[in-house]
Scaffold this motif. Structure first.
Motif, mmCIF file in Angstrom:
data_model
loop_
_atom_site.group_PDB
_atom_site.id
_atom_site.type_symbol
_atom_site.label_atom_id
_atom_site.label_comp_id
_atom_site.label_asym_id
_atom_site.label_seq_id
_atom_site.Cartn_x
_atom_site.Cartn_y
_atom_site.Cartn_z
ATOM 1 N N ALA A 280 0.829 -1.204 0.000
ATOM 2 C CA ALA A 280 0.000 0.000 0.000
ATOM 3 C C ALA A 280 0.868 1.260 0.000
ATOM 4 O O ALA A 280 0.547 2.255 -0.657
ATOM 5 N N GLU A 281 1.967 1.197 0.719
ATOM 6 C CA GLU A 281 2.887 2.337 0.754
ATOM 7 C C GLU A 281 3.466 2.599 -0.636
ATOM 8 O O GLU A 281 3.551 3.756 -1.079
ATOM 9 N N ILE A 282 3.847 1.528 -1.328
ATOM 10 C CA ILE A 282 4.373 1.682 -2.693
ATOM 11 C C ILE A 282 3.305 2.291 -3.597
ATOM 12 O O ILE A 282 3.574 3.203 -4.393
ATOM 13 N N ALA A 283 2.079 1.771 -3.495
ATOM 14 C CA ALA A 283 0.992 2.256 -4.344
ATOM 15 C C ALA A 283 0.720 3.745 -4.088
ATOM 16 O O ALA A 283 0.503 4.520 -5.030
ATOM 17 N N GLN A 284 0.740 4.140 -2.824
ATOM 18 C CA GLN A 284 0.466 5.539 -2.499
ATOM 19 C C GLN A 284 1.562 6.462 -3.004
ATOM 20 O O GLN A 284 1.297 7.546 -3.524
ATOM 21 N N LYS A 285 2.803 6.034 -2.877
ATOM 22 C CA LYS A 285 3.930 6.866 -3.318
ATOM 23 C C LYS A 285 3.964 7.019 -4.833
ATOM 24 O O LYS A 285 4.400 8.050 -5.355
ATOM 25 N N THR A 286 3.529 5.992 -5.549
ATOM 26 C CA THR A 286 3.601 5.999 -7.013
ATOM 27 C C THR A 286 2.285 6.367 -7.676
ATOM 28 O O THR A 286 2.225 6.497 -8.898
ATOM 29 N N GLY A 287 1.226 6.522 -6.874
ATOM 30 C CA GLY A 287 -0.072 6.863 -7.435
ATOM 31 C C GLY A 287 -0.757 5.711 -8.141
ATOM 32 O O GLY A 287 -1.654 5.932 -8.970
ATOM 33 N N LEU A 288 -0.367 4.485 -7.812
ATOM 34 C CA LEU A 288 -0.954 3.314 -8.471
ATOM 35 C C LEU A 288 -2.213 2.848 -7.745
ATOM 36 O O LEU A 288 -2.329 2.975 -6.525
ATOM 37 N N TRP A 289 -3.117 2.301 -8.498
ATOM 38 C CA TRP A 289 -4.317 1.670 -7.927
ATOM 39 C C TRP A 289 -3.886 0.372 -7.244
ATOM 40 O O TRP A 289 -3.132 -0.424 -7.814
ATOM 41 N N LEU A 290 -4.343 0.166 -6.014
ATOM 42 C CA LEU A 290 -4.071 -1.092 -5.316
ATOM 43 C C LEU A 290 -5.369 -1.886 -5.212
ATOM 44 O O LEU A 290 -6.330 -1.444 -4.568
ATOM 45 N N HIS A 291 -5.375 -3.045 -5.853
ATOM 46 C CA HIS A 291 -6.519 -3.953 -5.756
ATOM 47 C C HIS A 291 -6.093 -5.146 -4.925
ATOM 48 O O HIS A 291 -5.021 -5.720 -5.138
ATOM 49 N N VAL A 292 -6.925 -5.521 -3.956
ATOM 50 C CA VAL A 292 -6.633 -6.686 -3.122
ATOM 51 C C VAL A 292 -7.622 -7.797 -3.455
ATOM 52 O O VAL A 292 -8.831 -7.633 -3.272
ATOM 53 N N ASP A 293 -7.085 -8.896 -3.952
ATOM 54 C CA ASP A 293 -7.903 -10.080 -4.220
ATOM 55 C C ASP A 293 -7.959 -10.900 -2.929
ATOM 56 O O ASP A 293 -7.080 -11.713 -2.658
ATOM 57 N N ALA A 294 -9.012 -10.644 -2.144
ATOM 58 C CA ALA A 294 -9.205 -11.367 -0.887
ATOM 59 C C ALA A 294 -10.367 -12.340 -1.018
ATOM 60 O O ALA A 294 -11.090 -12.592 -0.044
ATOM 61 N N ALA A 295 -10.540 -12.890 -2.215
ATOM 62 C CA ALA A 295 -11.641 -13.829 -2.449
ATOM 63 C C ALA A 295 -11.592 -14.978 -1.454
ATOM 64 O O ALA A 295 -12.629 -15.406 -0.926
ATOM 65 N N TYR A 296 -10.409 -15.455 -1.177
ATOM 66 C CA TYR A 296 -10.213 -16.590 -0.275
ATOM 67 C C TYR A 296 -10.041 -16.114 1.164
ATOM 68 O O TYR A 296 -10.810 -16.458 2.057
ATOM 69 N N GLY A 297 -9.050 -15.276 1.402
ATOM 70 C CA GLY A 297 -8.675 -14.932 2.766
ATOM 71 C C GLY A 297 -9.453 -13.799 3.395
ATOM 72 O O GLY A 297 -9.271 -13.507 4.582
ATOM 73 N N GLY A 298 -10.336 -13.164 2.652
ATOM 74 C CA GLY A 298 -11.110 -12.064 3.216
ATOM 75 C C GLY A 298 -11.948 -12.476 4.411
ATOM 76 O O GLY A 298 -12.284 -11.646 5.266
ATOM 77 N N ALA A 299 -12.269 -13.758 4.505
ATOM 78 C CA ALA A 299 -13.084 -14.256 5.618
ATOM 79 C C ALA A 299 -12.381 -14.118 6.964
ATOM 80 O O ALA A 299 -13.041 -14.206 8.016
ATOM 81 N N LEU A 300 -11.077 -13.868 6.960
ATOM 82 C CA LEU A 300 -10.368 -13.655 8.229
ATOM 83 C C LEU A 300 -10.929 -12.460 8.988
ATOM 84 O O LEU A 300 -10.704 -12.322 10.189
ATOM 85 N N VAL A 301 -11.666 -11.611 8.295
ATOM 86 C CA VAL A 301 -12.285 -10.464 8.946
ATOM 87 C C VAL A 301 -13.249 -10.898 10.053
ATOM 88 O O VAL A 301 -13.547 -10.124 10.969
ATOM 89 N N MET A 302 -13.711 -12.161 9.991
ATOM 90 C CA MET A 302 -14.650 -12.674 10.986
ATOM 91 C C MET A 302 -13.952 -13.264 12.213
ATOM 92 O O MET A 302 -14.609 -13.619 13.186
ATOM 93 N N SER A 303 -12.630 -13.386 12.166
ATOM 94 C CA SER A 303 -11.882 -14.030 13.243
ATOM 95 C C SER A 303 -11.053 -13.022 14.028
ATOM 96 O O SER A 303 -10.184 -12.350 13.459
ATOM 97 N N ASP A 304 -11.295 -12.915 15.319
ATOM 98 C CA ASP A 304 -10.492 -12.019 16.155
ATOM 99 C C ASP A 304 -9.029 -12.450 16.156
ATOM 100 O O ASP A 304 -8.120 -11.622 16.222
#
Length: 506
Positions: A280-304
């Motif tokens: 994310a730091e690289i993307a912000q410094k260079t002005g690039l779009w950052l897309h996160v493919d969390a199709a699989y691991g996005g479910a970790l949002v449900m786990s403390d």
């Protein structure tokens, strides 16, 4: 008089269709109840009660078994008999995704609350493109989308849309990354003007184990597969920020233009999670779009316990998350989340017959303005009902159970001299191979192990390739799978592997 008689005849004839559609008539309601009961009976008999994860039928046997099916007979047949026939010839030969030994792919057992929701979704048949086709459904999907944005750390400027899954969500991420760059850098509207002359110079960086849909999306978007620059990963198959920096410098020297970085939270083979904060730091410094493919691991949002592994995901411009993986929803169900909702304007279109601009002015929400689909199911309902039925704590425990099982399975494999673990599991994916000590023959042996166990109906395993070698893979999404199950599967892997190894030696 004639007109009255004609109307009466039409009204009388209309009753013929009562058993075909769900209405308030007694005949319709009884037909619906019987149909659902008959379908449920076949699911229970031919699917839920199966003792093995697959029948073992070969493709040729399935073709032969279904060869006599008359697709569209001249006259109607009894629905109960049709369902029974389908149960015996098709459902009985389905992979039993709820079975503890069905552990090949990111192919989850669906939750019972979600199955109940599917009854509501299919019966009401709401179309999520315009508000007048899905009034309450539109409002509820938007509420769920807002909740998802909040869960992933986005603020009120964010928005999202439900999709068919990771493929569509990744496509939307690449589409908006492309169009946003054209607008900002060139003041060019791809929606109106097509691709600019400079488009052949645009590049998108991702790890060399990122999902193939990144390449597919770029091909479909007119950038070509060559626009995707695979960047090397570390020993844990995570995208290397240092390698990204090197690649960006190389592209600049070559006169090429990077427009986006894709990070993966849960690669398909290894479950690896790219380092989001430095990317994310690289993307912000260079002005690039950052897309996160969390199709699989996005479910970790449900786990403390495991949610901290998503640190930095809130800095992404867009996120892919699937619910027909670790959220245990029936196929299909996914979402695309956008940090800045104004970027949806890059793809917004209006049609007078569907979502006229006056609707927007009047505050009428038509979700089609932020989707590449027109007709779309009310899939948000099954996720909503599942979340309410289980609650966050139980959802988190299910996910944690499978991750801990994968870790224990990895340790079991590492301790076995006949097996070789590819990498320490991050999520639920465990990649390993049977080893006879002869590398070349082991490529064939491991492939045959998977095929043999499938044809015998014992285990549904996956396979992949690493550095030209064939590996086997467990994808342990099912919280009902135990370490004892894993032990028995590994025993069978070694037994079959030894059989093939001895046959080659003779």
């Amino acid at each position: 008089m004639l007109e009255v008689e004609q109307k009466g005849a039409i009204a009388s004839e209309d009753r013929r269709w009562d058993s075909c559609f769900l209405t308030d008539s007694e005949g319709s309601i009884e037909a619906y109840r019987q149909a659902i009961a008959d379908a449920a009976a076949e699911v229970i008999r031919q699917f839920a009660c199966q003792k093995q994860p697959y029948s073992g039928a070969t493709p040729m046997e399935l073709v032969a078994g279904l060869a006599g099916t008359e697709i569209c007979p001249e006259n109607p047949q009894l629905l109960g008999e049709i369902l029974k026939n389908v149960g015996e010839k098709a459902i009985a030969h389905s992979v039993v995704v709820t079975h503890p030994r069905c552990i090949a792919h990111l192919h989850c057992p669906p939750l019972i609350p979600a199955l109940a929701a599917e009854v509501l979704i299919s019966a009401t048949n709401q179309s999520m493109d315009s508000w007048d086709q899905s009034p309450a459904a539109t409002v509820l999907e938007q509420q769920l989308t807002n909740w998802l944005c909040s869960e992933f750390g986005y603020d009120a400027a964010a928005d999202g849309i439900f999709t068919s899954g990771g493929t569509q969500s990744n496509f939307m991420g690449m589409l908006l990354a492309r169009d946003r760059y054209a607008k900002q850098a060139l003041n060019w509207s791809i929606q109106q003007q097509g691709l600019p002359p400079q488009a052949h110079q645009w590049r998108i960086l991702c790890s060399d184990v990122a999902h193939f849909t990144i390449r597919q999306s770029c091909a479909l978007l007119g950038l070509g597969e060559k626009a995707v620059i695979p960047v090397e990963t570390d020993e844990n198959y995570r995208l290397s920020p240092d390698a990204v920096r090197v690649k960006l410098a190389e592209l600049q020297e070559q006169g090429l233009t990077a427009i986006a970085i894709v990070a993966t939270v849960g690669t398909t083979d290894f479950g690896s999670i790219d380092p989001l904060l430095p990317l994310a730091e690289i993307a912000q410094k260079t002005g690039l779009w950052l897309h996160v493919d969390a199709a699989y691991g996005g479910a970790l949002v449900m786990s403390d316990r495991y949610r901290p592994q998503l640190a930095g995901i809130d800095l992404a411009d867009s996120i892919t998350v699937d619910f027909h993986k670790l959220f245990y929803q029936p196929i299909s169900c996914g979402a695309f989340l956008l940090k800045n909702k104004s970027n949806f304007d890059l793809m917004k279109l209006h049609a007078d017959y569907l979502n006229p601009e006056t609707n927007e002015a009047e505050g009428i929400p038509d979700l089609v303005t932020k989707s590449i689909q027109t007709t779309r199911r009310f899939d948000a309902l099954k996720l909503c009902i599942s979340l309410q039925a289980l609650g966050r704590k139980k959802f988190g425990e299910m996910i944690e159970t499978t991750i801990e099982l994968a870790a224990a399975a990895g340790e079991m494999i590492r301790a076995d001299s006949q097996l070789e673990l590819a990498t320490i599991p991050t999520l639920n994916a465990v990649v390993f191979r049977y080893s006879s000590g002869k590398l070349e023959q082991d490529k064939w042996i491991n492939s045959q192990i998977r095929l043999t166990l499938l044809q015998r109906g014992e285990v549904v395993l996956a396979q992949t390739c690493i550095a030209g070698n064939t590996y086997l893979k467990f994808t342990l999404l099912n919280p009902r799978t135990t370490l004892a199950d894993i032990g028995r599967i590994l025993d069978r892997v070694k037994q079959v592997g030894t059989e093939f190894s001895l046959s080659l030696s003779n």
